[in-house]
Each structure stands twice: as structure tokens, then as C-alpha cells.
Enzyme design. Structure first.
Site, PDB file in Angstrom:
ATOM      1  N   SER A 123       0.809  -1.223  -0.040  1.00 41.86           N
ATOM      2  CA  SER A 123      -0.191   0.096  -0.023  1.00 41.86           C
ATOM      3  C   SER A 123       0.780   1.365   0.037  1.00 41.86           C
ATOM      4  O   SER A 123       1.921   1.418   0.736  1.00 41.86           O
ATOM      5  CB  SER A 123      -0.831   0.130   1.255  1.00 41.86           C
ATOM      6  OG  SER A 123      -1.779   1.173   1.263  1.00 41.86           O
ATOM      7  N   ASN A 151      -6.541  -0.827   1.122  1.00 39.61           N
ATOM      8  CA  ASN A 151      -6.152  -0.387   2.188  1.00 39.61           C
ATOM      9  C   ASN A 151      -6.935   0.685   2.870  1.00 39.61           C
ATOM     10  O   ASN A 151      -7.111   1.688   2.179  1.00 39.61           O
ATOM     11  CB  ASN A 151      -4.481  -0.192   2.129  1.00 39.61           C
ATOM     12  CG  ASN A 151      -3.842   0.303   3.415  1.00 39.61           C
ATOM     13  OD1 ASN A 151      -3.899   1.437   3.846  1.00 39.61           O
ATOM     14  ND2 ASN A 151      -3.151  -0.701   4.003  1.00 39.61           N
ATOM     15  N   CYS A 210      -3.102   4.134  12.809  1.00 32.86           N
ATOM     16  CA  CYS A 210      -3.463   5.633  12.773  1.00 32.86           C
ATOM     17  C   CYS A 210      -4.062   5.933  14.300  1.00 32.86           C
ATOM     18  O   CYS A 210      -4.513   5.088  14.996  1.00 32.86           O
ATOM     19  CB  CYS A 210      -4.640   5.453  11.807  1.00 32.86           C
ATOM     20  SG  CYS A 210      -4.407   4.787  10.290  1.00 32.86           S
ATOM     21  N   GLY A 266      11.313  -3.768   3.182  1.00 35.59           N
ATOM     22  CA  GLY A 266      12.845  -3.939   2.506  1.00 35.59           C
ATOM     23  C   GLY A 266      13.121  -4.937   1.606  1.00 35.59           C
ATOM     24  O   GLY A 266      14.226  -5.237   1.230  1.00 35.59           O
TER      25      GLY A 266
HETATM   26  C1  LIG Z   1       5.223   6.632   0.147  1.00 34.41           C
HETATM   27  C2  LIG Z   1       4.543   5.613   1.157  1.00 34.41           C
HETATM   28  C3  LIG Z   1       3.397   5.653   1.170  1.00 34.41           C
HETATM   29  C4  LIG Z   1       2.741   4.437   2.063  1.00 34.41           C
HETATM   30  N1  LIG Z   1       1.159   4.622   2.450  1.00 34.41           N
HETATM   31  C5  LIG Z   1       0.686   3.411   3.220  1.00 34.41           C
HETATM   32  C6  LIG Z   1      -0.615   3.502   3.244  1.00 34.41           C
HETATM   33  O1  LIG Z   1      -1.352   4.195   3.023  1.00 34.41           O
HETATM   34  N2  LIG Z   1      -1.061   2.495   4.170  1.00 34.41           N
HETATM   35  C7  LIG Z   1      -0.449   1.659   4.769  1.00 34.41           C
HETATM   36  O2  LIG Z   1      -0.763   0.623   5.123  1.00 34.41           O
HETATM   37  N3  LIG Z   1       0.955   1.528   4.432  1.00 34.41           N
HETATM   38  C8  LIG Z   1       1.410   2.538   3.689  1.00 34.41           C
HETATM   39  N4  LIG Z   1       3.018   2.609   3.358  1.00 34.41           N
HETATM   40  C9  LIG Z   1       3.884   1.674   4.187  1.00 34.41           C
HETATM   41  C10 LIG Z   1       4.117   0.300   3.091  1.00 34.41           C
HETATM   42  O3  LIG Z   1       2.777  -0.170   2.500  1.00 34.41           O
HETATM   43  C11 LIG Z   1       4.842  -0.590   3.703  1.00 34.41           C
HETATM   44  O4  LIG Z   1       4.280  -1.346   4.660  1.00 34.41           O
HETATM   45  C12 LIG Z   1       6.329  -0.133   4.223  1.00 34.41           C
HETATM   46  O5  LIG Z   1       6.862   0.754   3.530  1.00 34.41           O
HETATM   47  C13 LIG Z   1       7.601  -1.083   4.576  1.00 34.41           C
HETATM   48  O6  LIG Z   1       7.786  -1.937   3.285  1.00 34.41           O
HETATM   49  P1  LIG Z   1       8.975  -1.467   2.000  1.00 34.41           P
HETATM   50  O7  LIG Z   1      10.122  -1.401   3.033  1.00 34.41           O
HETATM   51  O8  LIG Z   1       9.001  -2.609   1.244  1.00 34.41           O
HETATM   52  O9  LIG Z   1       8.571  -0.256   1.609  1.00 34.41           O
HETATM   53  C14 LIG Z   1       3.529   3.315   2.758  1.00 34.41           C
HETATM   54  C15 LIG Z   1       4.900   3.343   2.389  1.00 34.41           C
HETATM   55  C16 LIG Z   1       5.245   4.319   1.616  1.00 34.41           C
HETATM   56  C17 LIG Z   1       7.025   4.364   1.471  1.00 34.41           C
END
Ligand SMILES: Cc1cc2nc3c(=O)[nH]c(=O)nc-3n(C[C@H](O)[C@H](O)[C@H](O)COP(=O)(O)O)c2cc1C
Length: 378
Positions: free
Chosen positions: A81, A159, A190, A304
């Protein structure tokens, strides 16, 4: 409340499909997973049984994942998301129907303009973001995107975020029965306005309460996303599972801040941001390791992922699927490539399914000392 299953075989395109989509093993057709040499052509290996097993070709590896309540993903690689918009934005660059699932941008009851800028900054091994759930609100999301999603094979999981239990419930109600919506992922990181702004995700009672309330109003597959910003995730994971979630996803971002150039103030307009990217992977591995041992429902890992080795690590600690997030900003084609690479990896190991790779790094005996997890002993 029993969900109906609907089977879609390879090559089918669902007409305005119902939300519970069952997808049977799609056959990836890119050159990178071309059939491997047959057994007799293989060079001798150290494995004495290797020549006795029939060769497995990548296209025949069963990558499907059952997340419960009729949601069967075609493969275990989803997009996280907030990092893949509503999916439609990437249509030109990525064959979205090759993904295991799309978790769309955080969606709230009413439109949100998001946080003040700056909203993102790079960090060593990752990034901080404080987008602030900018989105047009659930009704606009459904009106604008659901019809397109209904024509896709890939399940789209919406989401959902909110400031109160009532917010989450109302968004879930409005998604119920909408063709193209395959499931809900609750973002519970949240602030709960009714409890002085305490995040739902950091308290087992509040996490269980919001999950149970949403469960009561929807038959959609319900995934709930864990926060890493807690001392011990296990009671929270259990409360969510007991409240009727079908699966857990873990992890959301780690809370952090950055300092502005000149050092006169914090850099982000919202002061706090969420850390993501390779820097958070060890934390995500630890939380997934703990959660998979605490509950019986499936756990989807996030945090990651940038290459196949990361996917394999998360499977080893018990995840049944992974989401790719921040890495998409650098390379939107990565998730589909990981699908191919996972199939190739399974075939090379003689596996007709990726399931033997799940949980290999978990303790063999429940309650073994290594299952204590949260303890830190240098
Ligand atoms: C720019 C951005 C926006 C995000 N928006 C949401 C969101 O709206 N809802 C949510 O549950 N997680 C959100 N996340 C979290 C990601 O879905 C994910 O859980 C988190 O980035 C860890 O994964 P990654 O290291 O692969 O990015 C967001 C992450 C990023 C970087």
C-alpha cells in the site's frame, strides 16, 4: 458468514467479478522462465536423488496462496500500500495481472489532502515518508477504479485507514459487495481520536476492537497490518486473529524523524515520518518470525524487499507471501520479476510448489528458547 468461491482458470478474464476471486495457477510466459533442461540433460549434482526426480519447469510450479475466505492469490508477490497507487498508474510499465495482489493506497471515509510538505526524504538504506493518507475518499475510489479492477485477474485489496472504529466500519460497509474489491487490509497505524490519539496498532484491546467491528460488517477477506512500533507484537497479533481477521500483514513503517539542513528544525512538515526500505528488513523479519509463531492465520511479510533473497528470508520465517514497497519507486518491474525468479528457484530445487520454503527457519518445537523473540541478549 460463508464466502462463495469462484474459480477462474488460467487465461480467463473475469467479467464484472465478485470480490472473492479464486485464481488457479497462472502460467508465466516470459522468456526468463523458459523450460529448464530435462533431467537427463542436467549435469551431475551432489544430490544423489537429483537424477531420479522428474525435472520441474518453472511454469509448472504452483505459486498460489490461500489467504482464507476465498481469497486465493495467483502467487505470493504483492505490491504494498502507498507504493503502487491504485494499480492503474503502472499499467503502461507493468503487466499488473502477473502480480499476486495489489494493496492500493490508503483509503479513508472522507477525502484527505495529506500532510504539509516536505513529505519524503532519503535515509541510509531507505526513506522516510509522511504522506498523511492523501486520498479522494472511499466513494471516489470505488467510482474511479473499481470497474477497472473488476476486469483484472489480479486481486485488488483496498487498504483502509480511519480515525475511529466507526470510520473503519463505514469504509468497510461501502466496499462490501463492490465488484473488483477482493479484500480489505486495515492500516491500524492511525491515531484513535476516541482514545486520545493512541494508535490502534500499539494496543491489543484497540487492535482487536477495530478488527472485530469491521469483521461484523463485512464478508470480504480481512487482512490487518501490524505496526513495528511496539514492545511485543505477539499479544496484538493474537487479539487481531481472535477478532476474526483472515490474515496478518507485517510490517508498516517504523516511526522516525530527520533534521533539516541548518539544523534549526525537523525536516518533514509533519515532523514524524515512517521509515521503509532495506533498513527495516531485520525488524520486519523479527516481527514476522514472532507473529507466525503466535497465530494460526497466514502472515504476509513486508519490509525492505529488493531481491529474491529477501523473499526467501521472509518465507523462511513463516510468511506465506510478501509485499514489495519502497523498492518499486526505483524499479516498478521488480515485483513481476520476483514472481519469475521465485518460480525458477523452486524448479531448480525440484519443488513443484513454494510451500516447502515456508517456515524453514522457525524453531522445530513450539516454545523452544529461540521462540522468545523479543528478548535481546547481546
Ligand atoms: C510513500 C509510502 C506510502 C505509504 N502509504 C501507506 C498507506 O497508505 N497504508 C499503509 O498501510 N501503508 C503504507 N505504507 C507502508 C508500506 O505499505 C510498507 O508497509 C512499508 O513501506 C514497508 O515496506 P517497504 O520497506 O518494502 O517499503 C507506505 C509506504 C510508503 C513508502
Amino acid at each position: 458468514m460463508k464466502a462463495k468461491r469462484r474459480a477462474i482458470t488460467t487465461g480467463d478474464r473475469p467479467a464484472a467479478s465478485k470480490r472473492q476471486v479464486v485464481i488457479r495457477r497462472p502460467r508465466p510466459a516470459t522468456p526468463s522462465i523458459a523450460p529448464r533442461p530435462r533431467a537427463e540433460a542436467r549435469p551431475a549434482t551432489a544430490d544423489p536423488l537429483a537424477d531420479m526426480r522428474p525435472a520441474v519447469v518453472a511454469g509448472d510450479v504452483d505459486l498460489t496462496v490461500d489467504l482464507g475466505r476465498g481469497l486465493v492469490l495467483p502467487n505470493p508477490i504483492l505490491v504494498a500500500s502507498g507504493t503502487f497507487g491504485y494499480g492503474v498508474e503502472y499499467g503502461e510499465v507493468v503487466d499488473v495481472d502477473r502480480l499476486g495482489g495489489i494493496c492500493c493506497k490508503g483509503t479513508t471515509l472522507k477525502a484527505r489532502i495529506g500532510n504539509p510538505t516536505p513529505r519524503v526524504t532519503e535515509t541510509p538504506g531507505g526513506m522516510l515518508n509522511s504522506i498523511g493518507l492523501q486520498n479522494p475518499g472511499v466513494d471516489a475510489v470505488v467510482a474511479k477504479y473499481a470497474a477497472t479492477w473488476a476486469g483484472w485477474r489480479v486481486p485488488v485489496i483496498v487498504n483502509v485507514a480511519g480515525e475511529s472504529v466507526g470510520d473503519y466500519v463505514e469504509v468497510a460497509r461501502r466496499l462490501e459487495g463492490v465488484p473488483g474489491v477482493a479484500g480489505i487490509e486495515l492500516n491500524i497505524s492511525c491515531p484513535n481520536v476516541g482514545r486520545g490519539g493512541l494508535q490502534f496498532a500499539i494496543d491489543a484491546g484497540a487492535a482487536g476492537e477495530v478488527t472485530a467491528a469491521v469483521r461484523r460488517v463485512t464478508d470480504l477477506p480481512l487482512l490487518v497490518k501490524l505496526s513495528p512500533n511496539v514492545a511485543d507484537v505477539r499479544p496484538i497479533a493474537r487479539a487481531i486473529a481472535d477478532a476474526g481477521a483472515d490474515a496478518l500483514t507485517a510490517i508498516n513503517t517504523l516511526s522516525g524523524i530527520a533534521v533539516a539542513p541548518g539544523r534549526g528544525r525537523p525536516l518533514l512538515g509533519n515532523i514524524y515520518g515512517g521509515l521503509s526500505g532495506p533498513a527495516v528488513k531485520p525488524v520486519a523479519l523479527r516481527i514476522v518470525y514472532e507473529a507466525t509463531q503466535a497465530v494460526r492465520i497466514p502472515v504476509v511479510a513486508i519490509g525492505g524487499v529488493t531481491e529474491l533473497a529477501d523473499v526467501l528470508d521472509f518465507l523462511a520465517v513463516g510468511a506465506v507471501a510478501v509485499q514489495v514497497g519502497t523498492a518499486i519507486f526505483a524499479d516498478p518491474t521488480l515485483p513481476v520479476r520476483l514472481v519469475d525468479e521465485l518460480a525458477e528457484h523452486c524448479a531448480a530445487g525440484g519443488h513443484t510448489s513454494f510451500r516447502p520454503l515456508v517456515g524453514t527457519a522457525l524453531p522445530r518445537k513450539a516454545g523452544a528458547p529461540s521462540a522468545k523473540g523479543a528478548e535481546y541478549r547481546p
